[in-house]
Each structure stands twice: as structure tokens, then as C-alpha cells.
Design a protein around this motif. Structure first.
Motif, PDB file in Angstrom:
ATOM      1  N   PRO A  38      42.693  39.040  32.411  1.00 24.10           N
ATOM      2  CA  PRO A  38      41.107  38.814  32.311  1.00 24.10           C
ATOM      3  C   PRO A  38      40.555  38.499  33.099  1.00 24.10           C
ATOM      4  CG  PRO A  38      42.296  37.365  30.116  1.00 24.10           C
ATOM      5  CD  PRO A  38      43.028  38.308  31.166  1.00 24.10           C
ATOM      6  N   MET A  39      41.238  37.166  33.949  1.00 23.91           N
ATOM      7  CA  MET A  39      39.880  36.127  34.665  1.00 23.91           C
ATOM      8  C   MET A  39      39.362  37.315  35.837  1.00 23.91           C
ATOM      9  SD  MET A  39      42.603  34.941  37.742  1.00 23.91           S
ATOM     10  CE  MET A  39      44.091  34.175  36.756  1.00 23.91           C
ATOM     11  N   PHE A  40      39.470  38.610  35.768  1.00 25.14           N
ATOM     12  CA  PHE A  40      39.576  39.924  36.421  1.00 25.14           C
ATOM     13  C   PHE A  40      37.774  39.902  35.732  1.00 25.14           C
ATOM     14  CE2 PHE A  40      42.397  39.476  39.650  1.00 25.14           C
ATOM     15  CZ  PHE A  40      43.469  39.086  39.507  1.00 25.14           C
ATOM     16  N   PRO A  41      36.860  40.034  36.498  1.00 24.74           N
ATOM     17  CA  PRO A  41      35.755  39.986  35.538  1.00 24.74           C
ATOM     18  C   PRO A  41      35.396  41.977  35.952  1.00 24.74           C
ATOM     19  CG  PRO A  41      34.476  39.485  37.941  1.00 24.74           C
ATOM     20  CD  PRO A  41      36.202  39.012  37.426  1.00 24.74           C
ATOM     21  N   VAL A  42      35.394  42.116  35.048  1.00 28.40           N
ATOM     22  CA  VAL A  42      35.863  43.639  35.287  1.00 28.40           C
ATOM     23  C   VAL A  42      33.939  44.249  35.574  1.00 28.40           C
ATOM     24  CG1 VAL A  42      35.589  45.829  34.063  1.00 28.40           C
ATOM     25  CG2 VAL A  42      36.933  43.675  33.709  1.00 28.40           C
ATOM     26  N   SER A  43      33.134  43.889  35.431  1.00 22.05           N
ATOM     27  CA  SER A  43      31.704  44.253  35.900  1.00 22.05           C
ATOM     28  C   SER A  43      31.119  44.226  36.774  1.00 22.05           C
ATOM     29  CB  SER A  43      30.597  43.663  34.755  1.00 22.05           C
ATOM     30  OG  SER A  43      30.801  42.290  34.916  1.00 22.05           O
ATOM     31  N   ALA A  44      32.402  43.399  37.205  1.00 17.19           N
ATOM     32  CA  ALA A  44      31.526  43.049  39.013  1.00 17.19           C
ATOM     33  C   ALA A  44      33.533  43.057  39.916  1.00 17.19           C
ATOM     34  CB  ALA A  44      31.162  41.489  39.297  1.00 17.19           C
ATOM     35  N   PRO A  45      33.831  43.984  40.242  1.00 14.34           N
ATOM     36  CA  PRO A  45      34.962  44.156  41.576  1.00 14.34           C
ATOM     37  C   PRO A  45      34.389  43.730  42.728  1.00 14.34           C
ATOM     38  CG  PRO A  45      33.397  46.916  41.004  1.00 14.34           C
ATOM     39  CD  PRO A  45      32.993  45.686  40.397  1.00 14.34           C
ATOM     40  N   ALA A  46      35.071  42.794  42.911  1.00 18.61           N
ATOM     41  CA  ALA A  46      35.188  42.065  44.089  1.00 18.61           C
ATOM     42  C   ALA A  46      35.262  42.387  45.775  1.00 18.61           C
ATOM     43  CB  ALA A  46      35.876  40.614  44.143  1.00 18.61           C
ATOM     44  N   PRO A  47      34.818  43.056  46.788  1.00 17.77           N
ATOM     45  CA  PRO A  47      35.382  43.391  47.835  1.00 17.77           C
ATOM     46  C   PRO A  47      36.835  42.472  48.256  1.00 17.77           C
ATOM     47  CG  PRO A  47      33.143  42.699  48.289  1.00 17.77           C
ATOM     48  CD  PRO A  47      33.606  42.668  46.833  1.00 17.77           C
ATOM     49  N   LEU A  48      37.524  43.999  49.029  1.00 14.15           N
ATOM     50  CA  LEU A  48      39.114  42.765  48.982  1.00 14.15           C
ATOM     51  C   LEU A  48      39.485  42.688  50.579  1.00 14.15           C
ATOM     52  CD1 LEU A  48      42.130  41.678  48.834  1.00 14.15           C
ATOM     53  CD2 LEU A  48      42.535  44.071  48.123  1.00 14.15           C
ATOM     54  N   ILE A  49      39.622  41.210  50.799  1.00 17.01           N
ATOM     55  CA  ILE A  49      40.163  41.040  51.962  1.00 17.01           C
ATOM     56  C   ILE A  49      41.545  41.030  52.339  1.00 17.01           C
ATOM     57  CG2 ILE A  49      40.207  39.604  54.223  1.00 17.01           C
ATOM     58  CD1 ILE A  49      36.746  38.821  53.364  1.00 17.01           C
ATOM     59  N   LEU A  50      42.587  41.017  52.985  1.00 14.96           N
ATOM     60  CA  LEU A  50      43.918  41.260  53.448  1.00 14.96           C
ATOM     61  C   LEU A  50      43.753  40.371  54.896  1.00 14.96           C
ATOM     62  CD1 LEU A  50      44.618  44.981  53.144  1.00 14.96           C
ATOM     63  CD2 LEU A  50      44.928  43.339  51.673  1.00 14.96           C
ATOM     64  N   ILE A  51      44.953  38.988  54.821  1.00 12.51           N
ATOM     65  CA  ILE A  51      44.783  38.105  55.248  1.00 12.51           C
ATOM     66  C   ILE A  51      45.865  38.001  56.308  1.00 12.51           C
ATOM     67  CG2 ILE A  51      44.889  35.774  55.466  1.00 12.51           C
ATOM     68  CD1 ILE A  51      43.068  35.625  53.332  1.00 12.51           C
ATOM     69  N   GLY A  52      46.289  38.329  57.268  1.00 12.62           N
ATOM     70  CA  GLY A  52      47.862  38.945  57.971  1.00 12.62           C
ATOM     71  C   GLY A  52      47.838  37.473  58.555  1.00 12.62           C
ATOM     72  N   HIS A  53      49.039  37.111  59.369  1.00 17.53           N
ATOM     73  CA  HIS A  53      49.787  36.493  60.063  1.00 17.53           C
ATOM     74  C   HIS A  53      50.987  36.189  60.253  1.00 17.53           C
ATOM     75  CE1 HIS A  53      52.897  35.698  56.768  1.00 17.53           C
ATOM     76  NE2 HIS A  53      52.273  36.270  56.316  1.00 17.53           N
ATOM     77  N   PRO A  54      51.280  35.524  60.931  1.00 20.84           N
ATOM     78  CA  PRO A  54      52.794  35.268  62.580  1.00 20.84           C
ATOM     79  C   PRO A  54      53.424  35.559  61.482  1.00 20.84           C
ATOM     80  CG  PRO A  54      51.180  33.146  62.613  1.00 20.84           C
ATOM     81  CD  PRO A  54      50.869  34.387  61.940  1.00 20.84           C
ATOM     82  N   PRO A  55      54.989  36.031  61.505  1.00 16.42           N
ATOM     83  CA  PRO A  55      55.710  36.169  61.487  1.00 16.42           C
ATOM     84  C   PRO A  55      56.486  34.770  61.496  1.00 16.42           C
ATOM     85  CG  PRO A  55      57.061  36.379  62.776  1.00 16.42           C
ATOM     86  CD  PRO A  55      54.814  36.661  63.353  1.00 16.42           C
ATOM     87  N   LEU A  56      56.527  33.671  60.645  1.00 11.76           N
ATOM     88  CA  LEU A  56      56.497  32.255  60.744  1.00 11.76           C
ATOM     89  C   LEU A  56      57.015  31.546  59.207  1.00 11.76           C
ATOM     90  CD1 LEU A  56      54.011  30.555  63.127  1.00 11.76           C
ATOM     91  CD2 LEU A  56      56.340  30.839  63.367  1.00 11.76           C
ATOM     92  N   GLY A  57      56.541  32.629  58.291  1.00 15.19           N
ATOM     93  CA  GLY A  57      56.589  32.733  56.503  1.00 15.19           C
ATOM     94  C   GLY A  57      55.369  32.045  55.869  1.00 15.19           C
ATOM     95  N   LEU A  58      55.509  32.909  54.992  1.00 15.83           N
ATOM     96  CA  LEU A  58      54.658  32.098  54.406  1.00 15.83           C
ATOM     97  C   LEU A  58      53.668  30.840  53.705  1.00 15.83           C
ATOM     98  CD1 LEU A  58      54.140  35.087  50.929  1.00 15.83           C
ATOM     99  CD2 LEU A  58      52.304  34.528  53.048  1.00 15.83           C
ATOM    100  N   GLY A  59      55.495  29.784  53.616  1.00 19.00           N
ATOM    101  CA  GLY A  59      55.035  28.399  53.165  1.00 19.00           C
ATOM    102  C   GLY A  59      54.625  27.801  54.288  1.00 19.00           C
ATOM    103  N   ARG A  60      55.327  27.986  55.808  1.00 21.58           N
ATOM    104  CA  ARG A  60      54.906  27.217  57.114  1.00 21.58           C
ATOM    105  C   ARG A  60      53.167  27.598  57.184  1.00 21.58           C
ATOM    106  NH1 ARG A  60      57.667  27.416  63.001  1.00 21.58           N
ATOM    107  NH2 ARG A  60      55.867  26.658  64.294  1.00 21.58           N
ATOM    108  N   MET A  61      52.548  29.055  56.930  1.00 25.93           N
ATOM    109  CA  MET A  61      51.629  29.257  57.057  1.00 25.93           C
ATOM    110  C   MET A  61      50.335  29.162  55.489  1.00 25.93           C
ATOM    111  SD  MET A  61      51.521  30.890  60.527  1.00 25.93           S
ATOM    112  CE  MET A  61      49.824  30.768  60.144  1.00 25.93           C
TER     113      MET A  61
END
Length: 273
Positions: A44-67
Motif C-alpha cells: 500500500p505504499m504505492f499511491p494508486v491515485s497518482a501513478p508515477a512515471p518510471l525510469i529504468l536505470i542502466g549500469h555497466p556489468p560491474l555488479g549492483l553492489g559496486r554500482m
């Protein structure tokens, strides 16, 4: 999609770790509308009344932990200043995902070529980049299916950063992505130049002029190849990691123009400043 953890960052952003099959990922959403809720696939943290636009954040293949520090900083800016949601996923063969023998061999071949001081051949570039694109793009699309099914996230969608060839392929094959911010600075196979001619969405491209690992002319040629009627190139002096801080907000404003404007055109109120 399984959510495994949830925390507030500075009271303004909710960060949730998830897995999609074997693929780890992170989702950041605005927290002001509702309190932190228990971890669950639909919160329920997501407010149904005002859906947010979404940005997909890419990154180099170095691992999420490092990035993570860089990714989280970008995501928090998008969420707190512009009301976007943001998400990222781990690339194939990197981070905690299973090693990928072909990718490991391609990286070893690249290192030998660079250490030898000679040119990096097309066969090395193709072996390093094209299989990654072929695997990563369907995974991004699968993640997008799940993310857009969550209450409070309604699109439109932007893509930014990462391996530029992945961004090019997504811009061609994924109609839900309406704008892309791309980072020049990775090797680009010849086949990707042909795909770039089919890109038509608005583009914001960053180029570090003195990037020691980037073929500047190839980056300029790729920009020229893009078929988009609206495309902007921002070139700054400095090496690969020297992108000026102000470019973060420049890119965010680019997304605000296109994501919030697209949402307003579809009849949903904008929250852009």
C-alpha cells in the motif's frame, strides 16, 4: 517478482530489493504519500491515485553492489525532485548472478588487446557486447512487465545510463519507453549502428570528451546515426568518471519534459516542478 527488503532513505524515498527469477533488482518510489509498509509483492505504499512515471536505470556489468552508491544517488534525485519511480536490475553474468563463460572469455580477450596496445577488433567487440544485449533486453522487458503491474507505477517509461548498446536495442524494440538518456563510453558493435538508425524516441546523450577508454569518433558517429528527430548531445571535458554533477539534473529535466508531458497528454495530472 519477489520483494525481500524495504527501507526508507532520508524519509522521502522507499527502497525495495527484489528478485525476478534469478535476477536481483532494486525499486525506489516516493515515500511521502504513505508510511513504510511490511514487505509484500503489492504494498500500500504505492499511491494508486497518482501513478508515477518510471525510469529504468542502466549500469555497466560491474555488479549492483559496486554500482549501488551511484545508482541510489541518481534514483533518489529522480524520486525526490521529480516524483518518478526508478528501478534497476543486475546484468547477465555480473554481480551475484552465475558466471557466464562466453562473457568471461570475451572480457579476457579485451584485456589482452588493450594491454597489447593494439586496436580492439570487431570480433572481440561483437563477442563482448551482442550476447549481453541479446540476454539483457528481454530481462529488462520482463522486469518492466512486473513493475508496471504494481499500483502506483503507471508509466510512461524512460531508460537511462548503462551499456549504450542495451539502451539502443531497448529504444528500438520496447514501445513503452518514450525517452532515453544514454551514456557514451562503451564499445559499440557495427550492428548497433544499424539499429540506431531505427531509434525515433527523444534522446539525451552524454559524452566525456577525454574518456580514455572510449572512441570519441565512434560515439559521435553513433549519435549521428540515431534516427530521432529530437536528440541532444552533451559533451564535457574530463575522463570516464568525471561527469559534472549538474548533468544529473539536466538529465532529470529531460525526463520531466517527456515523461510528465506524456502523462499529462494521457489525462493524468503532472507533478513536475
Amino acid at each position: 517478482m519477489h520483494f525481500s527488503s524495504e527501507q526508507r532513505l532520508d524519509g522521502d524515498v522507499v527502497e525495495r530489493a527484489f528478485t525476478l527469477g534469478e535476477i536481483p533488482g532494486i525499486l525506489w518510489t516516493p515515500a511521502a504519500e504513505s508510511p513504510v509498509s511490511p514487505v509484500s509483492p503489492v504494498s500500500p505504499m504505492f499511491p494508486v491515485s497518482a501513478p508515477a512515471p518510471l525510469i529504468l536505470i542502466g549500469h555497466p556489468p560491474l555488479g549492483l553492489g559496486r554500482m549501488y552508491p551511484r545508482l541510489a544517488a541518481r534514483a533518489r534525485h529522480y524520486v525526490t525532485e521529480y516524483g518518478f519511480a526508478a528501478a534497476t536490475i543486475e546484468l547477465p553474468g555480473s554481480g551475484e548472478r552465475p558466471r557466464w563463460a562466453a562473457a568471461e572469455q570475451a572480457r579476457a580477450d579485451l584485456r589482452r588487446a588493450l594491454e597489447g596496445g593494439g586496436p580492439v577488433g570487431d570480433e572481440i567487440v561483437d563477442a563482448l557486447i551482442l550476447p549481453m544485449v541479446d540476454r539483457a533486453v528481454p530481462e529488462w522487458q520482463a522486469a518492466l512487465d512486473e513493475l508496471l503491474a504494481l499500483p502506483g507505477i503507471g508509466g510512461p517509461v524512460g531508460y537511462e545510463g548503462g551499456v549504450i548498446s542495451i539502451g539502443v536495442r531497448l529504444a528500438v524494440v520496447e514501445p513503452r519507453i518514450v525517452a532515453a538518456g544514454l551514456f557514451a563510453g562503451s564499445l559499440v558493435p557495427a550492428a548497433v549502428f544499424e539499429e540506431a538508425r531505427r531509434v525515433t524516441i527523444p534522446l539525451h546523450v552524454l559524452l566525456q570528451w577525454d574518456d580514455e577508454g572510449n572512441d570519441r569518433q565512434a560515439a559521435l558517429d553513433l549519435f549521428d546515426a540515431f534516427g530521432s528527430r529530437e536528440k541532444t548531445l552533451h559533451a564535457n571535458l574530463g575522463g570516464h568518471t568525471g561527469v559534472p554533477q549538474f548533468e544529473l539534473d539536466t538529465g532529470a529535466r529531460f525526463f520531466a519534459r517527456h515523461l510528465h508531458a506524456d502523462r499529462a497528454a494521457s489525462g493524468t495530472a503532472s507533478t513536475a516542478p
